[in-house]
Scaffold this active site. Structure first.
Site, short mmCIF file in Angstrom:
data_model
loop_
_atom_site.label_atom_id
_atom_site.label_comp_id
_atom_site.label_asym_id
_atom_site.label_seq_id
_atom_site.Cartn_x
_atom_site.Cartn_y
_atom_site.Cartn_z
N TYR A 136 -37.17 43.89 -94.90
CA TYR A 136 -37.91 43.21 -95.95
C TYR A 136 -36.93 42.69 -97.00
O TYR A 136 -36.03 43.43 -97.42
CB TYR A 136 -38.86 44.18 -96.65
N TYR A 170 -41.29 47.76 -86.72
CA TYR A 170 -40.51 48.03 -87.90
C TYR A 170 -40.39 49.53 -88.05
O TYR A 170 -41.37 50.24 -87.82
CB TYR A 170 -41.29 47.42 -89.08
N ARG A 191 -43.62 51.67 -87.37
CA ARG A 191 -44.89 50.98 -87.59
C ARG A 191 -44.97 49.84 -86.58
O ARG A 191 -43.96 49.21 -86.29
CB ARG A 191 -44.93 50.34 -88.99
N HIS A 194 -46.17 43.76 -88.17
CA HIS A 194 -47.33 43.36 -88.97
C HIS A 194 -47.00 42.27 -89.97
O HIS A 194 -45.87 42.13 -90.40
CB HIS A 194 -47.93 44.56 -89.71
N HIS A 196 -48.35 41.13 -93.82
CA HIS A 196 -49.13 41.59 -94.98
C HIS A 196 -49.73 40.38 -95.67
O HIS A 196 -49.02 39.37 -95.85
CB HIS A 196 -48.21 42.26 -96.01
C1 MBD Z 1 -44.09 49.28 -94.56
O1 MBD Z 1 -43.57 48.11 -94.14
C2 MBD Z 1 -45.43 49.34 -94.74
O2 MBD Z 1 -46.12 48.21 -94.50
C3 MBD Z 1 -46.04 50.51 -95.16
C4 MBD Z 1 -47.50 50.55 -95.34
C5 MBD Z 1 -45.28 51.64 -95.41
C6 MBD Z 1 -43.93 51.59 -95.22
C7 MBD Z 1 -43.33 50.43 -94.80
FE FE Z 2 -44.92 46.52 -94.08
#
Ligand code: MBD
Ligand code: FE
Length: 267
Positions: A136, A170, A191, A194, A196
């Site tokens: 990010y 990620y 994760r 995704h 956002h």
């Molecule tokens: C992330 O990228 C995220 O979307 C969430 C909810 C928690 C940690 C990292």
């Molecule tokens: Fe995220």
């Protein structure tokens, strides 16, 4: 007297502390274990990972309590990496990215309606995502400051279209106290990939949500944040549309995806 008594804080804090004490009893926690946890918590604060820790372990529960069983599209956790103040983009929308941004380009088409399916123009669409390398901007070193973050608006038909890149699964930082704790718990730190989004318009409830992609292995194996909901999983398609490709600087065939969100009126 110190501060003023707050009934809500008193009720929740009392129960939280009681629950923690019950756990200490149940596991016969020793004084040296207590000190080890104490040092871990101080390390958590020093590392700047308090937002990450809280969102990983607790945000999905609070998000469900807030949004479940309400009409309209489902929300999802905001997570720790939203940054207010991304640039307003001009159509045709292309998220800010590096010339050699890794990952496959994808053209996403979004629509926003009210609960009756009427298109909502002028909805602010605040979008942020990790890159295909799982980073990010504003968080990872070496990524341009607002990379893959931008603010858009739905048109007269309640639509917007944006060129971005397909994010990769990620994993949250492994080297800090949050990753260390997950490791000691025998849990992974992944994760599913995704997007956002935060959708807002005067007179409607702001919707903070995410989208996931069919076929992502971490949808099966489990999200370390436990934030996936079936209604938020979308398919990725392919397009040969030369004209569309041209207006977004894409080469055919290119990846496509889309979603229609329904916003509920503000209470
Ligand atoms: C992330 O990228 C995220 O979307 C969430 C909810 C928690 C940690 C990292
Ligand atoms: Fe995220």
């Amino acid at each position: 007297m110190t501060g003023e008594r707050n009934e809500r804080v008193a009720a929740v804090a009392e129960d939280l502390i009681e629950s923690a004490k019950e756990v200490l009893h149940r596991h016969d926690v020793t004084h040296s274990e207590y000190r080890a946890a104490w040092r871990w918590l101080i390390g958590l604060a020093d590392s700047g990972e308090i937002p990450l820790f809280l969102d990983v372990f607790f945000e999905s529960t609070v998000e469900r309590l807030t949004n479940d069983r309400k009409p309209g599209s489902e929300g999802a956790v905001q997570g720790p990496y939203y940054k207010p103040g991304a640039s307003r983009l001009e159509p045709p929308y292309v998220l800010p990215m590096r010339d050699d941004e890794p990952g496959e380009p994808i053209l996403f088409t979004g629509s926003v309606t009210d609960l009756d399916g009427r298109p909502l123009p002028g909805v602010t669409v605040d979008w942020w995502q990790a890159g295909n390398d799982g980073t990010y901007s504003g968080i990872a070193e070496g990524v341009p400051e607002w990379n893959l973050r931008g603010v858009m608006e739905t048109d007269a038909e309640g639509r917007f279209q944006v060129r971005t890149i397909r994010p990769a699964p990620y994993h949250i930082p492994d080297s800090g106290p949050t990753g260390e704790l997950l490791g000691m718990m025998g849990r992974h730190s992944w994760r599913p990939a995704h997007f956002h989004v935060m959708l807002s318009k005067e007179g409607y409830e702001t919707l903070v949500t995410q989208l996931y992609f069919e076929g992502d292995p971490w949808l099966e194996k489990g999200d370390c944040v436990d934030a996936v909901k079936p209604s938020l999983i979308i398919d990725i398609g392919k397009s040969e549309d030369e004209q569309l490709a041209g207006s977004y600087g894409l080469r055919t065939p290119f990846l496509t995806a889309g979603y229609t969100w329904q916003l509920r009126g503000a209470a």
